[in-house]
Scaffold this motif. Structure first.
Motif, PDB file in Angstrom:
ATOM      1  N   ARG A 136       1.000  -1.212   0.073  1.00 30.80           N
ATOM      2  CA  ARG A 136      -0.084   0.017   0.105  1.00 30.80           C
ATOM      3  C   ARG A 136       0.860   1.335   0.237  1.00 30.80           C
ATOM      4  NH1 ARG A 136      -3.771   2.653  -2.153  1.00 30.80           N
ATOM      5  NH2 ARG A 136      -5.081   3.894  -0.680  1.00 30.80           N
ATOM      6  N   ALA A 137       1.933   1.378   0.787  1.00 30.45           N
ATOM      7  CA  ALA A 137       2.960   2.332   0.799  1.00 30.45           C
ATOM      8  C   ALA A 137       3.499   2.630  -0.544  1.00 30.45           C
ATOM      9  CB  ALA A 137       3.770   2.219   1.957  1.00 30.45           C
ATOM     10  N   ALA A 138       3.826   1.628  -1.195  1.00 28.60           N
ATOM     11  CA  ALA A 138       4.376   1.513  -2.522  1.00 28.60           C
ATOM     12  C   ALA A 138       3.356   2.324  -3.487  1.00 28.60           C
ATOM     13  CB  ALA A 138       4.769   0.354  -3.195  1.00 28.60           C
ATOM     14  N   ALA A 139       2.129   1.719  -3.472  1.00 30.69           N
ATOM     15  CA  ALA A 139       1.124   2.333  -4.524  1.00 30.69           C
ATOM     16  C   ALA A 139       0.861   3.928  -3.993  1.00 30.69           C
ATOM     17  CB  ALA A 139      -0.142   1.768  -4.175  1.00 30.69           C
ATOM     18  N   LEU A 140       0.983   4.335  -2.792  1.00 30.91           N
ATOM     19  CA  LEU A 140       0.901   5.785  -2.360  1.00 30.91           C
ATOM     20  C   LEU A 140       2.063   6.581  -2.760  1.00 30.91           C
ATOM     21  CD1 LEU A 140      -1.223   5.261   0.874  1.00 30.91           C
ATOM     22  CD2 LEU A 140      -2.068   6.181  -1.139  1.00 30.91           C
ATOM     23  N   LEU A 141       3.337   5.925  -2.530  1.00 32.18           N
ATOM     24  CA  LEU A 141       4.466   6.501  -2.765  1.00 32.18           C
ATOM     25  C   LEU A 141       4.792   6.675  -4.419  1.00 32.18           C
ATOM     26  CD1 LEU A 141       6.565   5.112  -0.043  1.00 32.18           C
ATOM     27  CD2 LEU A 141       5.741   7.671  -0.264  1.00 32.18           C
ATOM     28  N   ALA A 142       4.124   5.977  -5.072  1.00 30.57           N
ATOM     29  CA  ALA A 142       4.409   5.698  -6.703  1.00 30.57           C
ATOM     30  C   ALA A 142       4.145   7.136  -7.405  1.00 30.57           C
ATOM     31  CB  ALA A 142       3.921   4.603  -7.073  1.00 30.57           C
ATOM     32  N   PRO A 143       3.080   7.970  -7.114  1.00 27.14           N
ATOM     33  CA  PRO A 143       2.809   9.041  -7.807  1.00 27.14           C
ATOM     34  C   PRO A 143       3.733  10.228  -7.643  1.00 27.14           C
ATOM     35  CG  PRO A 143       0.657   8.233  -6.902  1.00 27.14           C
ATOM     36  CD  PRO A 143       1.995   7.127  -6.439  1.00 27.14           C
ATOM     37  N   LEU A 144       4.500   9.855  -6.156  1.00 34.59           N
ATOM     38  CA  LEU A 144       5.659  10.914  -6.001  1.00 34.59           C
ATOM     39  C   LEU A 144       7.004  10.495  -6.573  1.00 34.59           C
ATOM     40  CD1 LEU A 144       4.756  11.287  -2.145  1.00 34.59           C
ATOM     41  CD2 LEU A 144       3.684  12.715  -3.943  1.00 34.59           C
ATOM     42  N   GLY A 145       7.046   9.216  -7.380  1.00 28.02           N
ATOM     43  CA  GLY A 145       8.307   9.102  -8.013  1.00 28.02           C
ATOM     44  C   GLY A 145       9.256   8.510  -6.866  1.00 28.02           C
ATOM     45  N   LEU A 169      12.412  11.674   5.099  1.00 25.37           N
ATOM     46  CA  LEU A 169      11.803  11.864   6.479  1.00 25.37           C
ATOM     47  C   LEU A 169      12.927  12.087   7.537  1.00 25.37           C
ATOM     48  CD1 LEU A 169       8.289   9.950   6.420  1.00 25.37           C
ATOM     49  CD2 LEU A 169       8.814  12.474   6.158  1.00 25.37           C
ATOM     50  N   GLU A 170      13.757  11.118   7.724  1.00 28.20           N
ATOM     51  CA  GLU A 170      14.940  11.112   8.425  1.00 28.20           C
ATOM     52  C   GLU A 170      16.000  12.308   8.240  1.00 28.20           C
ATOM     53  OE1 GLU A 170      17.088  10.174  11.635  1.00 28.20           O
ATOM     54  OE2 GLU A 170      15.008   9.321  10.856  1.00 28.20           O
ATOM     55  N   LEU A 171      16.003  12.592   7.154  1.00 25.52           N
ATOM     56  CA  LEU A 171      16.675  14.172   6.704  1.00 25.52           C
ATOM     57  C   LEU A 171      16.038  15.481   7.244  1.00 25.52           C
ATOM     58  CD1 LEU A 171      18.584  13.151   3.439  1.00 25.52           C
ATOM     59  CD2 LEU A 171      19.629  13.319   5.647  1.00 25.52           C
ATOM     60  N   ALA A 172      14.581  15.038   6.822  1.00 26.67           N
ATOM     61  CA  ALA A 172      13.809  16.149   7.220  1.00 26.67           C
ATOM     62  C   ALA A 172      13.891  16.590   8.890  1.00 26.67           C
ATOM     63  CB  ALA A 172      12.457  16.176   6.667  1.00 26.67           C
ATOM     64  N   ARG A 173      13.799  15.555   9.611  1.00 27.52           N
ATOM     65  CA  ARG A 173      13.831  15.378  11.024  1.00 27.52           C
ATOM     66  C   ARG A 173      15.035  15.850  11.811  1.00 27.52           C
ATOM     67  NH1 ARG A 173      10.404  11.044  10.854  1.00 27.52           N
ATOM     68  NH2 ARG A 173      11.979   9.326  10.638  1.00 27.52           N
ATOM     69  N   THR A 174      16.034  15.353  11.063  1.00 25.04           N
ATOM     70  CA  THR A 174      17.428  15.509  11.662  1.00 25.04           C
ATOM     71  C   THR A 174      18.425  16.754  11.002  1.00 25.04           C
ATOM     72  OG1 THR A 174      18.608  13.781  10.262  1.00 25.04           O
ATOM     73  CG2 THR A 174      17.586  13.228  12.474  1.00 25.04           C
ATOM     74  N   GLY A 175      18.341  16.945   9.702  1.00 24.63           N
ATOM     75  CA  GLY A 175      18.976  17.534   9.039  1.00 24.63           C
ATOM     76  C   GLY A 175      20.311  16.967   8.433  1.00 24.63           C
ATOM     77  N   PRO A 176      21.358  17.612   7.837  1.00 20.98           N
ATOM     78  CA  PRO A 176      22.330  16.796   7.168  1.00 20.98           C
ATOM     79  C   PRO A 176      22.944  15.813   8.137  1.00 20.98           C
ATOM     80  CG  PRO A 176      22.450  19.278   6.691  1.00 20.98           C
ATOM     81  CD  PRO A 176      21.483  19.030   7.913  1.00 20.98           C
ATOM     82  N   MET A 177      23.488  14.867   7.462  1.00 22.76           N
ATOM     83  CA  MET A 177      24.163  13.566   8.196  1.00 22.76           C
ATOM     84  C   MET A 177      24.924  12.811   7.233  1.00 22.76           C
ATOM     85  SD  MET A 177      21.180  10.694   9.570  1.00 22.76           S
ATOM     86  CE  MET A 177      20.808  11.673  10.619  1.00 22.76           C
ATOM     87  N   VAL A 206       5.350  13.604   1.519  1.00 21.45           N
ATOM     88  CA  VAL A 206       5.115  12.280   2.044  1.00 21.45           C
ATOM     89  C   VAL A 206       4.895  12.380   3.322  1.00 21.45           C
ATOM     90  CG1 VAL A 206       6.957  10.731   2.888  1.00 21.45           C
ATOM     91  CG2 VAL A 206       7.518  11.600   0.843  1.00 21.45           C
ATOM     92  N   ARG A 207       4.862  13.274   4.194  1.00 15.63           N
ATOM     93  CA  ARG A 207       4.104  13.393   5.540  1.00 15.63           C
ATOM     94  C   ARG A 207       2.806  13.185   5.391  1.00 15.63           C
ATOM     95  NH1 ARG A 207       8.050  17.824   6.267  1.00 15.63           N
ATOM     96  NH2 ARG A 207       9.540  17.110   7.781  1.00 15.63           N
ATOM     97  N   ARG A 208       2.379  14.004   4.331  1.00 15.55           N
ATOM     98  CA  ARG A 208       0.746  13.889   3.949  1.00 15.55           C
ATOM     99  C   ARG A 208       0.420  12.442   3.640  1.00 15.55           C
ATOM    100  NH1 ARG A 208       1.801  18.948   1.952  1.00 15.55           N
ATOM    101  NH2 ARG A 208       1.978  18.258  -0.074  1.00 15.55           N
TER     102      ARG A 208
END
Length: 148
Positions: free
Chosen positions: A23-32, A42-50, A106-108
């Motif tokens: 289901r995640a794959a189906a929802l993420l596919a339109p986002l490429g 999401l991890e980079l958005a939470r933490t910043g560069p690493m 992606v958060r949405r």
């Protein structure tokens, strides 16, 4: 625990995992995106560069998987990689503006998937799910304990 109960638990977890990922794959596919790439964003958005090694640890996946994901996301302009100032063998990964925008999308999708997944469950059950699922994960996490 008898086998029938053990089998019911294991089958339920297996099916949930398979169906949630599909289901995640189906929802993420339109986002490429492919499953796993959203977690990196999401991890980079939470933490910043690493550095990629930290990202691998945070995501709980092998370094070659992170390398492949970062290459693909870099090719699409969502992240950039630069040599780490303290170690030229390491790469610092960070979101670009398009990556930050994509992380918001992606958060949405992630919120919608969670709401779809828990639909019909009592609020008290939904509130306790993260703790229960994290405990189950810790119980089977082979990285945190020696093998028998």
């Amino acid at each position: 625990m008898d086998f029938a109960h053990a089998d019911a638990i294991n089958q339920a977890i297996r099916l949930l995992s398979l169906r949630h990922r599909a289901r995640a794959a189906a929802l993420l596919a339109p986002l490429g995106l492919h499953p796993g790439q959203e977690a990196l964003l999401l991890e980079l958005a939470r933490t910043g560069p690493m550095i990629q090694a930290q990202l691998s640890e945070a995501l709980g996946c092998e370094p070659p998987s992170v390398t492949l994901m970062t290459r693909k996301l870099e090719a699409t302009g969502h992240i950039r990689r630069e040599p780490a100032p303290f170690d030229k063998r390491a790469s610092v990964v960070e979101l670009t503006d398009s990556g930050r925008d994509l992380a918001d999308r992606v958060r949405r999708v992630w919120r919608d998937l969670a709401e779809e997944t828990v639909a019909g469950l009592p609020d008290e059950t939904v509130a306790g799910l993260p703790d229960v699922l994290n405990a189950l994960t810790a119980n089977v996490d082979t990285r945190s304990r020696p093998r028998r």
